[in-house]
Each structure stands twice: as structure tokens, then as C-alpha cells.
Design a protein around this motif. Structure first.
Motif, PDB file in Angstrom:
ATOM      1  N   LEU A  28     -45.356  11.027  14.808  1.00  0.00           N
ATOM      2  CA  LEU A  28     -46.439  11.213  15.475  1.00  0.00           C
ATOM      3  C   LEU A  28     -46.096  11.150  17.124  1.00  0.00           C
ATOM      4  O   LEU A  28     -45.317  10.213  17.640  1.00  0.00           O
ATOM      5  CB  LEU A  28     -47.358   9.879  15.336  1.00  0.00           C
ATOM      6  CG  LEU A  28     -48.044  10.086  13.950  1.00  0.00           C
ATOM      7  CD1 LEU A  28     -47.085   9.233  12.982  1.00  0.00           C
ATOM      8  CD2 LEU A  28     -49.352   8.873  14.159  1.00  0.00           C
ATOM      9  N   PHE A  29     -46.910  11.997  17.952  1.00  0.00           N
ATOM     10  CA  PHE A  29     -46.337  12.381  19.516  1.00  0.00           C
ATOM     11  C   PHE A  29     -47.580  11.209  19.900  1.00  0.00           C
ATOM     12  O   PHE A  29     -48.569  11.642  20.060  1.00  0.00           O
ATOM     13  CB  PHE A  29     -46.420  13.383  19.807  1.00  0.00           C
ATOM     14  CG  PHE A  29     -45.111  14.425  19.401  1.00  0.00           C
ATOM     15  CD1 PHE A  29     -44.045  14.574  20.273  1.00  0.00           C
ATOM     16  CD2 PHE A  29     -44.662  14.649  18.143  1.00  0.00           C
ATOM     17  CE1 PHE A  29     -42.850  15.140  19.933  1.00  0.00           C
ATOM     18  CE2 PHE A  29     -43.691  15.165  17.605  1.00  0.00           C
ATOM     19  CZ  PHE A  29     -42.462  15.521  18.740  1.00  0.00           C
ATOM     20  N   ILE A 101     -42.651   7.939   8.235  1.00  0.00           N
ATOM     21  CA  ILE A 101     -43.299   7.806   9.495  1.00  0.00           C
ATOM     22  C   ILE A 101     -42.331   7.339  10.779  1.00  0.00           C
ATOM     23  O   ILE A 101     -41.624   6.379  10.716  1.00  0.00           O
ATOM     24  CB  ILE A 101     -44.496   7.405   9.550  1.00  0.00           C
ATOM     25  CG1 ILE A 101     -45.726   7.954   8.623  1.00  0.00           C
ATOM     26  CG2 ILE A 101     -45.138   7.231  11.206  1.00  0.00           C
ATOM     27  CD1 ILE A 101     -46.829   6.981   8.580  1.00  0.00           C
ATOM     28  N   GLY A 102     -42.369   8.290  12.007  1.00  0.00           N
ATOM     29  CA  GLY A 102     -41.639   8.084  13.182  1.00  0.00           C
ATOM     30  C   GLY A 102     -42.562   8.200  14.119  1.00  0.00           C
ATOM     31  O   GLY A 102     -43.501   8.920  14.135  1.00  0.00           O
ATOM     32  N   TYR A 103     -42.157   7.716  15.366  1.00  0.00           N
ATOM     33  CA  TYR A 103     -43.047   8.045  16.612  1.00  0.00           C
ATOM     34  C   TYR A 103     -42.050   8.309  17.702  1.00  0.00           C
ATOM     35  O   TYR A 103     -41.084   7.690  17.810  1.00  0.00           O
ATOM     36  CB  TYR A 103     -43.188   6.402  17.083  1.00  0.00           C
ATOM     37  CG  TYR A 103     -44.618   5.600  16.285  1.00  0.00           C
ATOM     38  CD1 TYR A 103     -45.605   6.417  15.657  1.00  0.00           C
ATOM     39  CD2 TYR A 103     -44.554   4.340  16.117  1.00  0.00           C
ATOM     40  CE1 TYR A 103     -46.460   5.709  14.938  1.00  0.00           C
ATOM     41  CE2 TYR A 103     -45.593   3.654  15.549  1.00  0.00           C
ATOM     42  CZ  TYR A 103     -46.591   4.493  14.966  1.00  0.00           C
ATOM     43  OH  TYR A 103     -47.424   3.916  14.078  1.00  0.00           O
ATOM     44  N   PHE A 104     -42.731   9.470  18.441  1.00  0.00           N
ATOM     45  CA  PHE A 104     -42.022   9.984  19.893  1.00  0.00           C
ATOM     46  C   PHE A 104     -42.959   9.599  20.751  1.00  0.00           C
ATOM     47  O   PHE A 104     -44.089  10.090  20.850  1.00  0.00           O
ATOM     48  CB  PHE A 104     -41.835  11.217  19.612  1.00  0.00           C
ATOM     49  CG  PHE A 104     -41.109  11.938  20.587  1.00  0.00           C
ATOM     50  CD1 PHE A 104     -39.722  12.350  20.748  1.00  0.00           C
ATOM     51  CD2 PHE A 104     -41.822  12.492  21.762  1.00  0.00           C
ATOM     52  CE1 PHE A 104     -39.301  12.699  21.657  1.00  0.00           C
ATOM     53  CE2 PHE A 104     -41.270  13.063  22.990  1.00  0.00           C
ATOM     54  CZ  PHE A 104     -39.866  13.215  22.968  1.00  0.00           C
ATOM     55  N   SER A 129     -38.094   7.345  22.443  1.00  0.00           N
ATOM     56  CA  SER A 129     -38.689   7.238  23.805  1.00  0.00           C
ATOM     57  C   SER A 129     -38.041   8.290  24.555  1.00  0.00           C
ATOM     58  O   SER A 129     -36.895   8.475  24.799  1.00  0.00           O
ATOM     59  CB  SER A 129     -38.727   5.924  24.441  1.00  0.00           C
ATOM     60  OG  SER A 129     -38.889   6.145  25.843  1.00  0.00           O
ATOM     61  N   ARG A 130     -38.751   9.396  25.538  1.00  0.00           N
ATOM     62  CA  ARG A 130     -38.252  10.257  26.265  1.00  0.00           C
ATOM     63  C   ARG A 130     -38.862  10.070  27.706  1.00  0.00           C
ATOM     64  O   ARG A 130     -40.056  10.221  27.765  1.00  0.00           O
ATOM     65  CB  ARG A 130     -38.524  12.017  25.867  1.00  0.00           C
ATOM     66  CG  ARG A 130     -38.024  12.780  26.872  1.00  0.00           C
ATOM     67  CD  ARG A 130     -38.515  14.104  26.707  1.00  0.00           C
ATOM     68  NE  ARG A 130     -39.831  14.188  26.664  1.00  0.00           N
ATOM     69  CZ  ARG A 130     -40.772  14.274  27.643  1.00  0.00           C
ATOM     70  NH1 ARG A 130     -40.139  14.011  28.836  1.00  0.00           N
ATOM     71  NH2 ARG A 130     -41.719  14.485  27.540  1.00  0.00           N
TER      72      ARG A 130
END
Length: 209
Positions: A28-29, A101-104, A129-130
């Protein structure tokens, strides 16, 4: 491409869910302030993940009307709730409920991603985190994140590097901090966004399997 509507309290959030065949995970972005699901940088990263067989959900954290309210863009608690709503929606969908599930998160979205990861515990497999502001997640949430977390910062993003180092020091999970040489906050320099996307893809491939 699969256009979706995600229920979030009294509103509906627009998004795009893309699931490559045989994907083992979905990311999920959480976009930054003043951005949307159409963020060119997040879209670029999402494409790189899709090519590696990872599913992606790009969605608006705020409705169009809400986004006109400058304060709402920086309401990390609200953004976190929206991310949690989207996560619950994915967990209830037959085609995604079995996926890791991953988070960006980018910019303020990174704070929401880390707060949500702290709340979700082991249900979240990885966070990236970018150019993020993980410091805005707050000391308590940062110390409670259990998902492996990767903080990607431009080596020329002065000020934000220091904030990332402070947040990094508070985190007790498996973690890495990567500086992309020559990159400023938006990773607009030649080749820098590609590097950030590859770091993110490698992280998710490692932890979403």
C-alpha cells in the motif's frame, strides 16, 4: 488496472489495485502532502514492484475536498486511519486476504505508514520510507514498529537526513537507513529514483515472501 473505491469512515477513497499473477504480497502506498494516487514518483516505484511480481495499491489518502484543507494534509493521525481502513479493506477482499502486506510511504505518508505498522504489528511484513518524515510518527509509534523498516533518504536532502537518523535511533525493529548519492528530497536527479525503487523492491522481495 483495477480502479477501486475504498470505504473510509464517511468517505470513499479512489485507488488502483494491481496484482501480478502469483504475487505473494501487496504494497500500500501512502503519498506525501499535496500529492495523490497519481504521484509520478510513487507510480514509478509501483511499476518496478509490479515487474518483480509484487502487488500494489495506490490510493488517495484524502478526498479532493479534504485535500484543499492544508491542515488535513499534515494530520498524521487521520492519514494513519485512512491507511488502516485501506489495509482492512485489502484483508477482507478474497483475492488479497492471503497476501503479505507492506507499506511504502513518501514524505508525510511515511509517518502514517509507520504509525499504522506500529498499530498492526505482525500483520505488516515490511515498511519502506522514501524521502520520508518518519519523525512525525512520534516516539511511541516508532518504538512499537515490529515490521522490518527501510528508510531511504537522498544524500543531499539536508535536514531530512538528520530527522531520519533521529527516527531510526528510536526504532527497535529490524531496520536499515540508506542514503542515495546526490539525491535531493524529490529524487529528481538522474538515476536516483531508479536506485530508490530498487532498494524498495529488494526490501519487499525479502520480507513479503
Amino acid at each position: 488496472m483495477n480502479a477501486v473505491k475504498i470505504p473510509a469512515g464517511s468517505v470513499e477513497l479512489s485507488g488502483e489495485l494491481i496484482l501480478p499473477s502469483a504475487s505473494s504480497g501487496v504494497v500500500l502506498f501512502a503519498h506525501g502532502s499535496g500529492s495523490s494516487r497519481f504521484s509520478p514518483r510513487n507510480t514509478f516505484v509501483a511499476n518496478v514492484l509490479q515487474q518483480q511480481g509484487i502487488g500494489t495499491l495506490l490510493f488517495d489518502l484524502l478526498t479532493r475536498a479534504e485535500d484543499q484543507d492544508y491542515a488535513m494534509r499534515f494530520d498524521i493521525d487521520l492519514l494513519t486511519r485512512r491507511l488502516l481502513d485501506a489495509t482492512a479493506w485489502l484483508q477482507a477482499k478474497p483475492e488479497t486476504k492471503a497476501l503479505h502486506i507492506g507499506y511504502f510511504g513518501a514524505s508525510t505518508g511515511a509517518a502514517a505508514a509507520l504509525q499504522a505498522a506500529a498499530e498492526m504489528g505482525n500483520a505488516i511484513a515490511a515498511v519502506v520510507s522514501r524521502g520520508g518524515r518518519p519523525d512525525l510518527a512520534g516516539e511511541i509509534a516508532l518504538s512499537q514498529v515490529t515490521a522490518p523498516a527501510l528508510l531511504i533518504v537522498g544524500s543531499a536532502d539536508y535536514g531530512v537526513i538528520e530527522l531520519n537518523k533521529q527516527a531510526f535511533a528510536l526504532m527497535k525493529c529490524k531496520k536499515e537507513l540508506v542514503l542515495v548519492p546526490g539525491a535531493t528530497h524529490l529524487f529528481e536527479e538522474a538515476g536516483t529514483l531508479e536506485q530508490a525503487a530498487q532498494y524498495a523492491a529488494n526490501w519487499f522481495l525479502k520480507y513479503l515472501q
